[in-house]
Design a protein around this motif. Sequence first.
Motif, short mmCIF file in Angstrom:
data_model
loop_
_atom_site.label_atom_id
_atom_site.label_comp_id
_atom_site.label_asym_id
_atom_site.label_seq_id
_atom_site.Cartn_x
_atom_site.Cartn_y
_atom_site.Cartn_z
N LYS A 60 0.81 -0.85 -0.16
CA LYS A 60 -0.34 -0.40 -0.25
C LYS A 60 0.59 1.40 0.26
O LYS A 60 0.23 2.12 -0.44
CB LYS A 60 -0.80 -0.09 1.44
CG LYS A 60 -2.06 -0.93 1.27
CD LYS A 60 -3.11 -0.88 2.77
CE LYS A 60 -3.68 -2.43 2.47
NZ LYS A 60 -4.55 -2.52 3.87
N ASP A 61 2.05 0.83 0.61
CA ASP A 61 3.18 2.40 0.65
C ASP A 61 3.75 2.65 -0.71
O ASP A 61 4.89 3.38 -0.07
CB ASP A 61 3.75 1.96 2.17
CG ASP A 61 4.45 2.88 2.38
OD1 ASP A 61 3.82 4.25 2.44
OD2 ASP A 61 5.32 3.00 3.17
N VAL A 62 3.93 1.70 -1.09
CA VAL A 62 4.69 1.96 -2.64
C VAL A 62 4.18 2.22 -3.65
O VAL A 62 3.22 1.94 -3.87
CB VAL A 62 5.73 0.73 -3.04
CG1 VAL A 62 6.58 0.49 -1.25
CG2 VAL A 62 5.13 -0.79 -3.31
N ASP A 63 4.95 2.37 -4.80
CA ASP A 63 3.79 2.32 -6.13
C ASP A 63 3.82 1.89 -7.06
O ASP A 63 4.39 2.38 -7.83
CB ASP A 63 3.87 4.36 -7.11
CG ASP A 63 3.18 4.55 -7.46
OD1 ASP A 63 2.63 4.45 -7.62
OD2 ASP A 63 3.30 5.46 -7.85
N PHE A 64 3.91 0.90 -6.71
CA PHE A 64 4.55 -0.09 -7.46
C PHE A 64 3.10 -1.49 -7.29
O PHE A 64 2.16 -1.66 -6.61
CB PHE A 64 5.64 -1.44 -7.20
CG PHE A 64 7.07 -0.38 -7.05
CD1 PHE A 64 7.18 0.35 -7.91
CD2 PHE A 64 7.20 -1.25 -5.95
CE1 PHE A 64 8.23 1.00 -7.75
CE2 PHE A 64 8.61 -0.09 -5.76
CZ PHE A 64 9.50 0.45 -6.65
N SER A 65 2.85 -2.04 -8.79
CA SER A 65 1.61 -3.29 -8.45
C SER A 65 2.22 -3.99 -7.30
O SER A 65 3.51 -3.98 -6.92
CB SER A 65 1.58 -4.28 -9.54
OG SER A 65 2.43 -5.27 -9.99
N ARG A 66 0.95 -4.34 -6.89
CA ARG A 66 1.00 -5.43 -5.94
C ARG A 66 1.93 -6.72 -5.92
O ARG A 66 2.76 -7.48 -5.55
CB ARG A 66 0.26 -6.37 -5.33
CG ARG A 66 -0.59 -7.43 -4.71
CD ARG A 66 -1.84 -7.99 -3.77
NE ARG A 66 -2.24 -9.09 -5.05
CZ ARG A 66 -1.62 -9.83 -5.09
NH1 ARG A 66 -1.06 -10.40 -4.71
NH2 ARG A 66 -2.37 -10.55 -6.30
N GLN A 67 2.27 -7.16 -7.43
CA GLN A 67 2.64 -8.83 -7.97
C GLN A 67 4.50 -8.04 -8.07
O GLN A 67 5.43 -8.60 -7.97
CB GLN A 67 2.26 -9.00 -9.67
CG GLN A 67 1.22 -9.63 -9.89
CD GLN A 67 -0.44 -8.79 -9.76
OE1 GLN A 67 0.13 -7.26 -9.57
NE2 GLN A 67 -1.72 -8.92 -9.68
N ALA A 68 4.21 -7.02 -8.48
CA ALA A 68 5.47 -6.03 -8.49
C ALA A 68 6.88 -5.86 -7.23
O ALA A 68 7.75 -6.66 -7.05
CB ALA A 68 5.96 -5.32 -9.33
N THR A 69 5.62 -5.99 -6.36
CA THR A 69 5.95 -5.60 -5.26
C THR A 69 6.49 -6.89 -4.59
O THR A 69 7.22 -6.93 -3.72
CB THR A 69 5.25 -5.19 -4.19
OG1 THR A 69 4.91 -3.62 -4.90
CG2 THR A 69 5.54 -4.57 -2.50
N HIS A 70 5.95 -8.32 -4.38
CA HIS A 70 5.87 -9.19 -4.51
C HIS A 70 7.48 -9.44 -4.54
O HIS A 70 8.28 -10.59 -4.45
CB HIS A 70 4.75 -10.03 -4.44
CG HIS A 70 4.05 -10.36 -3.51
ND1 HIS A 70 3.97 -10.66 -2.64
CD2 HIS A 70 3.07 -9.34 -3.55
CE1 HIS A 70 2.65 -10.44 -1.54
NE2 HIS A 70 2.04 -9.90 -2.46
#
Length: 147
Positions: A60-70
Amino acid sequence: MKDELQNRDVVDLLSERHEILRRLAEDKWNNNNNIYISNSEWYILGRIYKNQLTISDVTKDVDFSRQATHKFIKSLEAKGLVEVSNAEHSKKHKVIRMTEFGEACYEKNELYKSEIEQQLVNTIGEEQVANLKNILNLNWSIEHLEV
């Protein structure tokens, strides 16, 4: 050249300077260390430094997609920079925290960024850098601008 820069809009100027500084910071790290860490990975490390957050909170805190964050978190984990574990009070949530190695890398990179800032001071002057920081720290209220 100076007139050309003065006629450019602030969004492009900020973006270009940001890109140059991020590339300098990334190159400084990668030229002095054996472990490659991308700007996106540094961004995530900055969010979790000295914190223990759920992966959901980081997403929620970063500007990436959920998949990219993972994907970035898995990469950081494979490099030994972070640990992912089950949250104490929830089987559904995973917690991410930096390892000692991750904190050491993060702190070393902060020193590199300080060196870059000092180079900027040497180039444009301490007062100019202080003014720039003050401007960037102002509340611009731009989150509420119409799109």
